[in-house]
Design an enzyme around this catalytic site. Structure first.
Site, PDB file in Angstrom:
ATOM      1  N   ASP A 113       5.885   8.619  10.714  1.00 39.34           N
ATOM      2  CA  ASP A 113       6.449   9.506   9.697  1.00 39.34           C
ATOM      3  C   ASP A 113       5.682  10.811   9.546  1.00 39.34           C
ATOM      4  OD1 ASP A 113       4.301   8.059   8.643  1.00 39.34           O
ATOM      5  OD2 ASP A 113       5.050   8.239   6.598  1.00 39.34           O
TER       6      ASP A 113
ATOM      7  N   LYS B 131      -0.518  12.598   2.717  1.00 39.47           N
ATOM      8  CA  LYS B 131      -1.331  13.014   3.833  1.00 39.47           C
ATOM      9  C   LYS B 131      -0.423  13.743   4.819  1.00 39.47           C
ATOM     10  CE  LYS B 131      -1.378   8.278   5.763  1.00 39.47           C
ATOM     11  NZ  LYS B 131      -0.826   7.337   4.792  1.00 39.47           N
TER      12      LYS B 131
ATOM     13  N   LYS C 145      10.137   3.989   0.594  1.00 37.72           N
ATOM     14  CA  LYS C 145       9.089   4.447  -0.307  1.00 37.72           C
ATOM     15  C   LYS C 145       9.728   5.338  -1.367  1.00 37.72           C
ATOM     16  CE  LYS C 145       5.739   7.179   1.270  1.00 37.72           C
ATOM     17  NZ  LYS C 145       4.409   7.689   1.553  1.00 37.72           N
TER      18      LYS C 145
ATOM     19  N   SER D  55       6.280   3.964   8.551  1.00 39.86           N
ATOM     20  CA  SER D  55       5.124   4.728   8.998  1.00 39.86           C
ATOM     21  C   SER D  55       4.604   4.327  10.371  1.00 39.86           C
ATOM     22  CB  SER D  55       4.035   4.624   7.943  1.00 39.86           C
ATOM     23  OG  SER D  55       2.995   5.503   8.253  1.00 39.86           O
ATOM     24  N   HIS D  56       3.384   3.817  10.436  1.00 36.83           N
ATOM     25  CA  HIS D  56       2.768   3.543  11.734  1.00 36.83           C
ATOM     26  C   HIS D  56       3.232   2.207  12.320  1.00 36.83           C
ATOM     27  CE1 HIS D  56       0.371   1.436   8.773  1.00 36.83           C
ATOM     28  NE2 HIS D  56      -0.024   0.633   9.728  1.00 36.83           N
TER      29      HIS D  56
ATOM     30  N   ASP E 171       1.716   9.966  13.569  1.00 34.38           N
ATOM     31  CA  ASP E 171       2.327   8.629  13.492  1.00 34.38           C
ATOM     32  C   ASP E 171       3.835   8.704  13.249  1.00 34.38           C
ATOM     33  OD1 ASP E 171       2.229   9.476  10.845  1.00 34.38           O
ATOM     34  OD2 ASP E 171       1.967   7.446  10.070  1.00 34.38           O
TER      35      ASP E 171
ATOM     36  N   THR F 203       0.832  -1.206   0.000  1.00 27.61           N
ATOM     37  CA  THR F 203       0.000   0.000   0.000  1.00 27.61           C
ATOM     38  C   THR F 203       0.867   1.257   0.000  1.00 27.61           C
ATOM     39  OG1 THR F 203      -1.551  -1.222   1.411  1.00 27.61           O
ATOM     40  CG2 THR F 203      -1.945   1.122   1.162  1.00 27.61           C
TER      41      THR F 203
ATOM     42  N   ARG G   2       7.682  -2.706   2.891  1.00 19.82           N
ATOM     43  CA  ARG G   2       7.833  -2.824   4.346  1.00 19.82           C
ATOM     44  C   ARG G   2       8.190  -4.242   4.721  1.00 19.82           C
ATOM     45  NH1 ARG G   2       3.118   1.140   6.802  1.00 19.82           N
ATOM     46  NH2 ARG G   2       3.635   2.741   5.299  1.00 19.82           N
TER      47      ARG G   2
ATOM     48  N   ARG H 289      -8.962  -6.255   7.789  1.00 21.89           N
ATOM     49  CA  ARG H 289      -9.607  -5.016   8.217  1.00 21.89           C
ATOM     50  C   ARG H 289     -11.087  -5.092   7.848  1.00 21.89           C
ATOM     51  NH1 ARG H 289      -5.208  -2.066   9.675  1.00 21.89           N
ATOM     52  NH2 ARG H 289      -3.475  -1.795   8.232  1.00 21.89           N
TER      53      ARG H 289
ATOM     54  N   GLU I 249      -8.503   9.520   4.413  1.00 19.69           N
ATOM     55  CA  GLU I 249      -8.681   8.082   4.611  1.00 19.69           C
ATOM     56  C   GLU I 249      -9.124   7.831   6.048  1.00 19.69           C
ATOM     57  OE1 GLU I 249      -6.078   5.248   2.257  1.00 19.69           O
ATOM     58  OE2 GLU I 249      -4.630   6.678   3.031  1.00 19.69           O
ATOM     59  N   GLU I 250      -9.872   6.756   6.225  1.00 21.38           N
ATOM     60  CA  GLU I 250     -10.360   6.410   7.565  1.00 21.38           C
ATOM     61  C   GLU I 250      -9.224   6.065   8.523  1.00 21.38           C
ATOM     62  OE1 GLU I 250      -9.832   3.170   8.756  1.00 21.38           O
ATOM     63  OE2 GLU I 250      -8.795   2.847   6.846  1.00 21.38           O
ATOM     64  N   SER I 251      -8.038   5.776   7.980  1.00 20.80           N
ATOM     65  CA  SER I 251      -6.909   5.357   8.811  1.00 20.80           C
ATOM     66  C   SER I 251      -6.164   6.550   9.409  1.00 20.80           C
ATOM     67  CB  SER I 251      -5.951   4.522   7.972  1.00 20.80           C
ATOM     68  OG  SER I 251      -5.575   5.239   6.805  1.00 20.80           O
TER      69      SER I 251
ATOM     70  N   ASP J  54       2.515  11.588   8.822  1.00 18.28           N
ATOM     71  CA  ASP J  54       1.471  11.870   7.836  1.00 18.28           C
ATOM     72  C   ASP J  54       0.061  11.568   8.347  1.00 18.28           C
ATOM     73  OD1 ASP J  54       1.779   9.138   7.737  1.00 18.28           O
ATOM     74  OD2 ASP J  54       2.189   9.024   5.587  1.00 18.28           O
ATOM     75  N   ARG J  55      -0.033  10.916   9.509  1.00 21.85           N
ATOM     76  CA  ARG J  55      -1.372  10.631  10.041  1.00 21.85           C
ATOM     77  C   ARG J  55      -1.728  11.587  11.168  1.00 21.85           C
ATOM     78  NH1 ARG J  55      -2.608   4.230  10.363  1.00 21.85           N
ATOM     79  NH2 ARG J  55      -1.788   3.676   8.315  1.00 21.85           N
TER      80      ARG J  55
HETATM   81  C1  VG1 Z   1      -2.813   1.393   5.763  1.00 18.21           C
HETATM   82  C2  VG1 Z   1      -4.076   2.221   5.754  1.00 18.21           C
HETATM   83  C3  VG1 Z   1      -4.105   3.120   4.529  1.00 18.21           C
HETATM   84  C4  VG1 Z   1      -2.831   3.978   4.501  1.00 18.21           C
HETATM   85  C5  VG1 Z   1      -1.611   3.083   4.561  1.00 18.21           C
HETATM   86  C6  VG1 Z   1      -0.336   3.877   4.659  1.00 18.21           C
HETATM   87  O1  VG1 Z   1      -2.801   0.539   4.649  1.00 18.21           O
HETATM   88  O2  VG1 Z   1      -5.214   1.416   5.784  1.00 18.21           O
HETATM   89  O3  VG1 Z   1      -5.256   3.917   4.568  1.00 18.21           O
HETATM   90  O4  VG1 Z   1      -2.792   4.753   3.327  1.00 18.21           O
HETATM   91  O5  VG1 Z   1      -1.679   2.239   5.714  1.00 18.21           O
HETATM   92  O6  VG1 Z   1      -0.354   4.727   5.767  1.00 18.21           O
HETATM   93  P1  VG1 Z   1      -3.227  -1.017   4.755  1.00 18.21           P
HETATM   94  O7  VG1 Z   1      -2.957  -1.604   3.409  1.00 18.21           O
HETATM   95  O8  VG1 Z   1      -2.423  -1.600   5.864  1.00 18.21           O
HETATM   96  O9  VG1 Z   1      -4.680  -1.007   5.111  1.00 18.21           O
HETATM   97  V1  VG1 Z   1       1.077   5.092   6.558  1.00 18.21           V
HETATM   98  O10 VG1 Z   1       0.787   6.461   7.476  1.00 18.21           O
HETATM   99  O11 VG1 Z   1       1.305   3.594   7.416  1.00 18.21           O
HETATM  100  O12 VG1 Z   1       2.199   5.247   5.310  1.00 18.21           O
HETATM  101 CO    CO Z   2       2.426   7.327   8.090  1.00 14.92          CO
END
Ligand code: VG1
Ligand code: CO
Length: 541
Positions: free
Chosen positions: A279, A376, A126, A113-114, A277, A18, A22, A496, A363-365, A281-282
């Protein structure tokens, strides 16, 4: 100093997900693993000869070592220049801004990221393109193809490059420019938001708590919120980035940022709470006594956008990822602007932003952003909220109550089942997929299915199609269940389950209670307990 040509072989499992590639940190540290992937990026994008790149990361374990490898490999392949954040740090939105501002050809962001960091945590890489956004699927496909064909990589043999001091140096024919990671970003924020109104609000005693979760946003939040805007010293907590994020999980949601949520629900809570988070962006937004779902946050920002100087002219359109609730759709409808539904992941918003079809995306995340960058942006979302509150002189709880009264309330929750056996998770999805055509018209847990499909996205700008982006099942009355497998995890599969229902009368319910029928329908349809062996989700947002 000399350029080494190192023989190598393809390494399995280097397919970007996504958001980049990773893996666990130990896997990334295996012989040739990082080098293979970086060389494959170069090969996949047609080389870096004469190009300018931006480089930075979220500071997690291996960030320092990996940034040295990237610099040495960029120089060996003939890059003209790499602009790198001091100590190889850059938040994802700051990297996106630098790529755009400096007209770079692209950038490498070192982040998972998270995902947790540290020697036993996760690492990630990335690639972002010249528009500042995550590489779209046609580019990641080329990079992946290159990982399967690689036979050698080029790297400079040299001592470590000093990235601690701002300034320029050279490596072979390549210039390395070390920049302040915060300065350009802070300047951009000042152009968008009404800093005077924010200063006045803090001067009037407005209390803020920002949890940087020991990750990259700490220095940004301190510089902007405390130093420039005058939030009380100590408003930013966990503000010193550490390589293992203080052994925490830098994902801003009610589970992993629980101490902040507890404080915001307690007596003497500050006026506003937020977290970001790994990095940067959240964002998570919490008012005194109220957690704002990211889907609702997107809708509230859209509805109030013209209060922010940067968006005073109105929004061109909005976009949300498919699993994000439809709260923003109602706002778009009332504003008379377009609303796009894209697959999960920020890379799908880039074309809409570039084409001027969307201004706000979410995004909902816990990801929200706009056309100011192509990622983001956590701190930007916080400033957006603060700007609205300063202008409306209203609490978060009152603002949301007012919003729901106007637009209705989309109760929403995501249930994550983490580290599930991959085969079992795939079987669950396959089984449901096979039954989709027969579902419409049937009754499940008292709800009638009105539509069921596996989401496919046709990009309105470049015409590309992305299939199998998640199963969505709609019920009469506007309720919805979405199921998909995560593309950012590193262990097993993460299922999810996204749950949504709409209410126009009962606006004060507990979300899980409001969603009880939809939760039961999801269980009946997908047999989650039986197939995953789990009785309850690991994370509820
Ligand atoms: C998750 C989230 C998605 C987000 C992605 C990267 O992906 O659901 O909305 O864009 O992480 O966010 P997945 O495939 O695990 O559902 V970040 O801030 O971790 O780069
Ligand atoms: Co992030």
């Amino acid at each position: 100093m000399s350029i080494q040509t190192v023989a190598t072989q393809p390494i399995a499992g280097q397919k970007p997900g996504t958001s980049g590639l990773r893996k666990t940190t130990p896997e990334f540290q295996k012989h040739h693993f990082l080098e293979n992937f970086i060389q494959s990026i170069w090969n996949g994008i047609g080389g870096v000869q004469g190009k300018t790149l931006v480089l930075g990361g979220d500071g997690r374990h291996f960030n320092t070592e990996a940034s040295q490898v990237v610099l040495r490999m960029a120089a060996a392949s003939g890059a003209a220049k790499v602009i790198v954040g001091q100590n190889a740090l850059l938040s994802t939105p700051a990297a996106s801004n630098l790529i755009r501002k400096r007209k770079a050809d692209g950038g490498i962001i070192l982040s998972a990221s998270h995902n947790p960091g540290g020697p036993e945590g996760d690492f990630g890489v990335k690639y972002n393109t010249a528009n500042g956004g995550p590489a779209p699927e046609n580019v990641t496909a080329k990079i992946y193809a290159a990982t399967q064909q690689i036979s050698e990589y080029l790297i400079y043999e040299t001592q470590d490059i000093d990235l601690s001091a701002i300034g320029e140096s050279t490596l072979g024919g390549m210039t390395i420019e070390v920049v302040d990671p915060v300065a350009d970003y802070a300047e951009l924020m000042e152009q968008i938001f009404d800093f005077e109104a924010l200063k006045a609000m803090f001067a009037g005693g407005f209390r803020l708590r920002f949890d940087a979760m020991h990750a990259v946003t700490g220095p940004y939040a301190k510089a902007i919120l405390e130093d420039r805007l005058g939030a009380a010293p100590g408003s930013v907590i966990n503000g010193v980035p550490s390589t293992d994020f203080g052994k925490g999980h830098p994902d801003p949601n009610p589970i992993w940022a629980k101490p902040l949520v507890d404080e915001m629900m307690g007596p003497d809570a500050p006026d506003f709470g937020a977290a970001s988070d790994g990095d940067g962006d959240r964002n998570m937004i919490v008012g005194r006594g109220i957690y704002v779902t990211p889907s609702d946050s997107l809708a509230a920002l859209a509805a109030n956008a013209t209060l922010v100087p940067g968006y005073a002219g109105g929004l061109k359109g909005v976009a949300r990822s498919m699993p994000t609730s439809k709260a923003v759709d109602r706002v778009a409808e009332s504003l008379g602007i377009e609303c796009f539904e894209t697959p999960t992941g920020w890379k799908f918003f880039g074309n809409l932003l570039d084409a001027g079809r969307a201004t706000l995306c979410g995004e909902e995340s816990a990801g929200t952003g706009s056309d100011h960058v192509r990622e983001k942006d956590g701190l930007w979302a916080v400033l957006f909220w603060l700007n609205i509150l300063a202008k409306r002189q209203i609490s978060v709880a009152d603002l949301m109550a007012d919003h729901w009264k106007t637009y209705g309330r989309n109760y929403y929750s995501r249930h994550d089942y983490e580290g599930v056996d991959a085969e079992a998770a795939n079987a669950l999805m396959d089984n449901l997929r096979a039954r989709l055509a027969d579902l419409p018209g049937t009754s499940v847990a008292g709800l009638t299915v009105t539509a069921a499909d596996d989401f496919a996205y046709d990009d309105p700008i470049d015409g590309s199609r992305s299939a199998k982006q998640g199963i969505r099942i709609s019920f009469d009355g506007g309720a919805r269940v979405v199921l998909r497998l995560s593309g950012t995890g590193t262990v097993g599969a993460t299922l999810r389950v996204y749950l949504e229902t709409v209410e126009t009368e009962a606006l004060d319910m507990d979300a899980q209670a409001a969603l009880s029928k939809v939760i039961a329908a999801a269980e009946e349809l997908a047999q989650i307990k039986a197939r995953t062996g789990r009785n309850e989700p690991d994370v509820i947002t």
